[in-house]
Design a protein around this motif. Sequence first.
Motif, mmCIF file in Angstrom:
data_model
loop_
_atom_site.group_PDB
_atom_site.id
_atom_site.type_symbol
_atom_site.label_atom_id
_atom_site.label_comp_id
_atom_site.label_asym_id
_atom_site.label_seq_id
_atom_site.Cartn_x
_atom_site.Cartn_y
_atom_site.Cartn_z
ATOM 1 N N GLU A 133 1.053 -1.712 0.280
ATOM 2 C CA GLU A 133 0.509 -0.247 -0.352
ATOM 3 C C GLU A 133 0.679 1.084 0.202
ATOM 4 O OE1 GLU A 133 0.249 -1.623 4.213
ATOM 5 O OE2 GLU A 133 -0.909 -2.754 2.041
ATOM 6 N N HIS A 134 2.184 0.996 0.265
ATOM 7 C CA HIS A 134 3.441 2.748 -0.459
ATOM 8 C C HIS A 134 3.701 2.707 -1.741
ATOM 9 C CE1 HIS A 134 3.384 3.621 4.636
ATOM 10 N NE2 HIS A 134 2.964 2.228 4.444
ATOM 11 N N MET A 177 0.808 6.327 7.942
ATOM 12 C CA MET A 177 1.744 6.281 6.904
ATOM 13 C C MET A 177 3.526 6.147 7.624
ATOM 14 S SD MET A 177 2.809 5.489 3.600
ATOM 15 C CE MET A 177 1.361 6.128 2.169
ATOM 16 N N LYS A 178 3.143 7.231 8.270
ATOM 17 C CA LYS A 178 4.453 7.615 9.426
ATOM 18 C C LYS A 178 4.335 6.703 10.025
ATOM 19 C CE LYS A 178 4.630 11.942 9.026
ATOM 20 N NZ LYS A 178 4.221 13.150 9.638
ATOM 21 N N GLN A 179 3.740 5.492 10.643
ATOM 22 C CA GLN A 179 4.018 4.762 11.091
ATOM 23 C C GLN A 179 4.015 3.559 10.620
ATOM 24 O OE1 GLN A 179 4.325 4.276 14.907
ATOM 25 N NE2 GLN A 179 4.508 2.208 14.086
ATOM 26 N N GLU A 180 2.985 3.195 9.704
ATOM 27 C CA GLU A 180 4.045 1.554 9.486
ATOM 28 C C GLU A 180 5.309 2.190 8.286
ATOM 29 O OE1 GLU A 180 1.111 1.939 5.882
ATOM 30 O OE2 GLU A 180 -0.399 1.339 7.821
ATOM 31 N N LEU A 181 6.088 3.366 8.116
ATOM 32 C CA LEU A 181 6.912 3.062 7.828
ATOM 33 C C LEU A 181 8.063 3.260 8.820
ATOM 34 C CD1 LEU A 181 7.312 6.812 5.124
ATOM 35 C CD2 LEU A 181 7.279 4.152 4.598
ATOM 36 N N ARG A 182 7.723 3.971 10.189
ATOM 37 C CA ARG A 182 8.904 3.963 11.277
ATOM 38 C C ARG A 182 8.537 1.968 11.068
ATOM 39 N NH1 ARG A 182 5.991 8.819 13.393
ATOM 40 N NH2 ARG A 182 4.568 7.650 13.876
ATOM 41 N N SER A 183 7.539 1.296 11.951
ATOM 42 C CA SER A 183 7.789 -0.042 11.305
ATOM 43 C C SER A 183 8.448 -0.958 10.447
ATOM 44 C CB SER A 183 6.713 -0.729 11.318
ATOM 45 O OG SER A 183 5.932 -0.542 12.446
ATOM 46 N N TYR A 184 8.065 -0.924 8.697
ATOM 47 C CA TYR A 184 9.027 -1.295 8.388
ATOM 48 C C TYR A 184 10.598 -1.163 8.161
ATOM 49 C CZ TYR A 184 11.316 -2.287 3.730
ATOM 50 O OH TYR A 184 11.660 -3.052 2.722
#
Length: 52
Positions: free
Chosen positions: A8-9, A23-30
Motif C-alpha cells: 500500500e506504500h 503512513m508514518k507509523q507504518e514506515l517506522r515499523s518497516y
Amino acid sequence: MKPRLPFEHIYHEEVYEQNPEKMKQELRSYNEVIREYYRERTQGVRADTWTE
C-alpha cells in the motif's frame, strides 16, 4: 528474503493515503524490520533504514 516495503506504500489508484500519521507509523515499523534484516545479514556492520 529481503523484506519489502508494504504494497500500500507503493501502489495507489488515483489517491494517496489520506492519513499521514498512519503512513508514518507504518514506515517506522518497516524501518525496524529492515534495520534488523541488515544487522542479521551483515553481522552488525550495516544497520541503516529505508528512510535514511
